[in-house]
Design a protein around this motif. Structure first.
Motif, PDB file in Angstrom:
ATOM      1  N   TRP A 105       0.934  -1.178   0.103  1.00  0.00           N
ATOM      2  CA  TRP A 105      -0.020   0.021   0.136  1.00  0.00           C
ATOM      3  C   TRP A 105       0.837   1.283   0.051  1.00  0.00           C
ATOM      4  N   LEU A 106       1.011   2.112  -1.028  1.00  0.00           N
ATOM      5  CA  LEU A 106       1.884   3.139  -1.150  1.00  0.00           C
ATOM      6  C   LEU A 106       1.194   4.150  -2.186  1.00  0.00           C
ATOM      7  N   ASN A 107       1.866   5.090  -2.203  1.00  0.00           N
ATOM      8  CA  ASN A 107       1.776   6.371  -3.187  1.00  0.00           C
ATOM      9  C   ASN A 107       2.771   7.444  -2.914  1.00  0.00           C
ATOM     10  N   GLY A 108       2.788   8.545  -3.940  1.00  0.00           N
ATOM     11  CA  GLY A 108       3.985   9.232  -3.851  1.00  0.00           C
ATOM     12  C   GLY A 108       5.053   9.112  -3.854  1.00  0.00           C
ATOM     13  N   GLU A 109       6.051   9.440  -2.907  1.00  0.00           N
ATOM     14  CA  GLU A 109       7.442   9.380  -3.194  1.00  0.00           C
ATOM     15  C   GLU A 109       7.933   7.968  -3.005  1.00  0.00           C
ATOM     16  N   ASN A 110       7.157   7.239  -2.260  1.00  0.00           N
ATOM     17  CA  ASN A 110       7.357   5.628  -2.202  1.00  0.00           C
ATOM     18  C   ASN A 110       7.075   4.911  -3.676  1.00  0.00           C
ATOM     19  N   PHE A 111       6.243   5.264  -4.333  1.00  0.00           N
ATOM     20  CA  PHE A 111       6.066   4.857  -5.814  1.00  0.00           C
ATOM     21  C   PHE A 111       6.878   5.327  -6.928  1.00  0.00           C
TER      22      PHE A 111
END
Length: 404
Positions: A105-111
């Motif tokens: 589960w992720l978004n933003g800088e991690n993606f």
């Protein structure tokens, strides 16, 4: 004319047969995915900081095992970057299969970090039947641009969130509805305002909210941070925080660790305003007896930061088929309706209302809102996230200036 009509008819028939063949092929491919997924265990790395979200994931796990013979096990994280770093370490060690993580589960800088380092399996989202049936990419830019990084089918949307603020109407009838009003209130009421400590994601979002309101040219925030004059653009933010910290809770020397801690402080009447990225957070905590029923949610007059969060599959996952089955179930109307219930989670659905059946639309329409949950209309304007590269730069500068 007759020859033209026959030719057109033949062309139309060919097109119809081609579309039908594509549909059959796509359906056959998904059936193969379902067969491959049977018996697989999917290790789902997800933030584990909220009991209601963990309970929802367990509900989904029970349904997925019952329906698809796939076992979903949540690995609870304090930060999604921990999972990204683990996949990166496995790649560096040459572990290109049988990885320890199957879904994140992720978004933003991690993606962006996973995409830039070729750590992702895919593209896969467009192959999910529920994505094809229910998601309208044109409805919201954040479905295809994750903090400025093109999604390109490498992650599947799971939910949408927006910053909301909370106040107790018994002690604060008219809350501050802009960053400048928040500062004025803090100066008139020392010790009553605070925010989570970056790099906790909500603390970092507070910085982005303030930056969006205070910087003269917000269009610069959509550019990668190394393409702008960072110090010039952020100067109003640091000037603002310098003033706020002087009159903040505990004199700006200590900060809450999370939204949950802010709500406890609000309940204890130590602070007057709490914030969350969960629009139903106040309703959930009222329902659980953790906040008084006089607490209400609100947003700033000119809008608040919002985004879409996603599910991604690492390139070395040992259960890619099972992970796709999980991602597809999470996009089902059943799962999205339950998730939007404010006493379950309250997370906004990523499904297109227009693509739902009348029965599904009615199910969404009858979801109880919760005593302190804002309607879609009340949420007002959603402010876009800056490019993901801003997060690290803001957090680094904040820590250099304010971390104890």
């Amino acid at each position: 004319m007759k020859k033209t009509f026959i030719a057109a008819s033949m062309a139309a028939a060919f097109m119809l047969s081609s579309v039908s063949a594509l549909a059959v092929t796509s359906n056959d491919q998904w059936q193969q995915t379902l067969e491959q997924a049977k018996g697989q265990t999917v290790y789902f790395n997800a933030w584990g900081g909220a009991d209601n979200i963990n309970d929802y994931i367990q509900w989904a796990a029970d349904r997925i095992e019952q329906e698809y013979d796939v076992t979903l096990k949540q690995v609870k994280l304090t930060d999604a970057s921990d999972a990204v770093n683990r996949v990166l370490a496995e790649k560096a060690a040459g572990k290109n299969s049988e990885g320890s993580i199957d879904l994140i589960w992720l978004n933003g800088e991690n993606f962006r970090a996973m995409k830039d380092n070729a750590l992702l399996f895919g593209p896969f989202s467009h192959n999910l039947p529920n994505y094809a049936h229910y998601v309208d990419e044109s409805a919201r830019q954040s479905l295809t641009q994750d903090f400025g990084t093109p999604v390109d089918g490498m992650e599947s949307p799971w939910g949408m969130a927006q910053v909301i603020f909370m106040h107790d109407t018994e002690t604060l009838a008219t809350p501050p509805k802009s960053m400048n009003e928040l500062l004025s209130y803090a100066q008139a009421n020392p010790g009553r305002i605070t925010y989570p400590e970056p790099p906790q994601f909500l603390g970092s979002t507070f910085l982005k909210q303030a930056l969006h309101e205070l910087t003269p040219d917000t269009s610069l925030l959509s550019n990668p941070v190394d393409q702008v004059d960072f110090h010039a653009v952020t100067a109003p933010l640091w000037a603002y925080l310098d003033q706020l910290h002087q009159v903040a809770w505990r004199n700006g020397q200590t900060f809450p660790s999370s939204s949950e801690e802010m709500m406890r402080l609000l309940d204890d009447q130590e602070i007057d305003v709490a914030l969350s990225f969960d629009i139903s957070a106040a309703s959930i905590q009222i329902d659980r007896g953790n906040l008084p029923d006089s607490v209400r949610s609100y947003v700033f007059t000119k809008g608040t930061i919002g985004n879409t969060h996603f599910l991604a599959i690492p390139y070395n996952s040992s259960a890619k088929a099972g992970a796709q089955v999980v991602a597809n179930f999470m996009l089902s109307p059943e799962a999205q309706i339950r998730k939007q219930n404010p006493t379950v989670w309250g997370d906004l659905s990523v499904l297109s209302y227009a693509k739902l059946s009348k029965e599904q639309q009615q199910a969404f329409d009858t979801i109880p809102r919760g005593i302190a949950t804002l309607s879609i209309e009340e949420l007002g304007q959603t402010l876009p996230e800056p490019h993901s590269s801003w997060v690290t730069a803001l957090e680094k500068e904040w820590r250099e200036r304010y971390a104890q």
